[in-house]
Design an enzyme around this catalytic site. Structure first.
Site, PDB file in Angstrom:
ATOM      1  N   GLY A 251       2.566 -20.116   3.904  1.00  0.00           N
ATOM      2  CA  GLY A 251       3.525 -20.081   5.006  1.00  0.00           C
ATOM      3  C   GLY A 251       3.182 -21.080   6.093  1.00  0.00           C
ATOM      4  O   GLY A 251       4.071 -21.733   6.669  1.00  0.00           O
ATOM      5  N   ASP A 252       1.886 -21.226   6.384  1.00  0.00           N
ATOM      6  CA  ASP A 252       1.459 -22.217   7.376  1.00  0.00           C
ATOM      7  C   ASP A 252       1.730 -23.629   6.878  1.00  0.00           C
ATOM      8  O   ASP A 252       2.117 -24.508   7.649  1.00  0.00           O
ATOM      9  CB  ASP A 252      -0.030 -22.040   7.677  1.00  0.00           C
ATOM     10  CG  ASP A 252      -0.331 -20.701   8.323  1.00  0.00           C
ATOM     11  OD1 ASP A 252       0.296 -20.389   9.346  1.00  0.00           O
ATOM     12  OD2 ASP A 252      -1.178 -19.962   7.799  1.00  0.00           O
TER      13      ASP A 252
END
Length: 464
Positions: A251-252
């Site tokens: 997600g990052d």
């Protein structure tokens, strides 16, 4: 290319991986026993997103809350090696997430720390950083930074001027109005919107958050982009699909890629396509586990040696001003030539580390029928020998990466080699070490022993 920095605002954590091997269960419970091999510490949360953006070539400023405890100081040190950090006060202790892993799988995660960002003045440095931003990523990890009133006012102001990407968290504040993109994952989106269907959830949140678009990430399913003009499913490109892997940090990686693309002026659709592919490549490349070593030569993570390991031994020898010796090989079917080599190598210094090829490494070098003795047995026999102080296993074809970390004063190699034939020799020389060649005594050879045994078995009609 724009010179305005990419500014990340968010909660930074200290991530640790404890990795080792599992060969047995606890006698008192059905729980695996992990023989610790290494501890790796790296920035997590907003810190990871900022480092990934910097790794992509963007000038990055991170606005984050940091504590003054030892984990907080380590986190600040790891971050400052790559990016500009604007620290805000953190009340409580640094949040740490520690994973216990073996063979690429997480067995357990331990969370500690209660730190939260202090809702107080943001200060002139944070203000000037946000006003100078070319794009902003808000990486919310539920530790209070998105609730800081001064930051929210500045973010709302900038949302009308530059792209603001908001990666929300269930325990964080809602995005400020006017964001260019909000990036919940599917579980978060359905929870935020109280909808079971991901598409309906994305459309609901688009209206609720008053943003230009919502990109709902769906793991191996890619992402769903919702805008006022309609919705677009963006799959993972076939070439970037990965088998099961460690998805921690994906997600990052997605959010950092999206913000970087918008900083460069990319269209929203192409930005999402690029970010989906970037996140999948991140996972396929090893995820956060591959963050430890910068391909450019720097360190993005600190690796610590567990008690009793070869790395701890190396550090101890250096503290005492001693001389560390290392040698390496497969050491399959130990013979007197090996023992003589080890004795001579140990005599050259104050401690001897044996760099031992893993089973996979031996197979690549010697063929599919080797090793005869598996890794556990080879390591145990070496550790039982008097000249050997520690054994370190490597999985590559050469021990070069391991030597970079051990940095022995003397590197010993046995056999009929010339210095120019050893790929490790230039590496050892670069940091000031010496390479010593010691011929094996008595003409011993493991390969000839194996062939002799096979020949005897064949002659007698026996089998292995």
């Amino acid at each position: 290319m724009t010179t305005n920095p990419l500014v990340v605002v968010g909660d930074s954590l200290l991530d640790s991986d404890l990795t080792g091997s599992v060969t047995r269960l606890c006698p008192d419970a059905p729980a695996p026993v992990v023989d610790l091999g290494e501890q790796i510490q790296r920035p997590g949360g907003a810190g990871l997103a900022a480092l990934l953006a910097a790794r992509a070539g963007h000038p990055v400023t991170l606005i984050t809350a940091l504590a003054g405890d030892p984990p907080g100081r380590l986190l600040a040190e790891l971050l400052a090696a790559e990016i500009r950090v604007v620290p805000l006060p953190l009340q409580g202790s640094t949040v740490r997430k520690t994973r216990v892993r073996s063979s690429g799988q997480s067995l357990l995660r331990i969370d500690s720390g209660d730190g939260r960002a202090v809702d107080g003045p943001t200060g002139p440095e944070a203000r000037s950083a946000l006003l100078a931003a070319g794009a902003i990523l808000v990486a919310d990890y539920g530790r209070g930074i998105t609730s800081v009133a001064g930051l929210r006012r500045l973010l709302a102001r900038q949302a009308g001027r530059v792209p603001v990407v908001w990666d929300p968290h269930p325990r964080g504040a809602a995005p400020v109005p006017g964001c260019r993109l909000v990036t919940p994952n599917e579980a978060e989106a359905t929870s935020f919107a109280s909808r079971s269907d991901g598409l309906e959830a994305a459309i609901t949140l688009l209206q609720r958050w008053d943003c230009a678009a919502v990109a709902m990430t769906r793991g191996t399913g890619g992402a769903l982009l919702a805008t006022p003009d309609g919705c677009l499913a963006v799959p993972v490109p076939e070439l970037d699909r990965a088998p099961y892997a460690d998805a921690c940090g994906a997600g990052d990686a997605f959010a950092a890629s999206v913000t970087g693309e918008l900083l460069g002026g990319g269209s929203l659709t192409e930005t999402i396509r690029a970010a989906v592919a970037a996140a999948s490549r991140f996972v396929a490349g090893g995820g956060v586990g591959a963050i430890g070593v910068d391909r450019g030569g720097g360190e993005l993570a600190r690796r610590e040696a567990p008690p009793g390991s070869a790395l701890e031994l190396a550090a101890s020898v250096r503290r005492r001003g001693g001389r560390l010796v290392a040698t390496g090989g497969c050491f399959d079917l130990l013979h007197p030539g090996h023992l003589d080599l080890l004795r001579q190598a140990r005599a050259l210094g104050d401690a001897l580390v044996v760099c031992l090829n893993s089973d996979a490494s031996v197979r690549r070098l010697k063929g599919p029928e080797r090793p005869v003795v598996p890794l556990g047995g080879r390591a145990a026999m070496l550790e039982a020998l008097g000249p050997v102080d520690a054994v370190a296993v490597f999985d590559q074809d050469t021990p070069a990466a391991l030597l970079e970390r051990l940095r022995p004063d003397v590197w010993v190699k046995g056999g009929d080699y010339m210095l120019g034939e050893l790929p490790e020799a230039p590496l050892v020389g670069r940091y000031g070490g010496r390479t010593v060649l010691i011929p094996l005594s008595g003409g011993w050879s493991t390969s000839r022993l194996v062939e002799a045994v096979r020949g005897e078995l064949s002659a007698t009609g026996g089998g292995a």
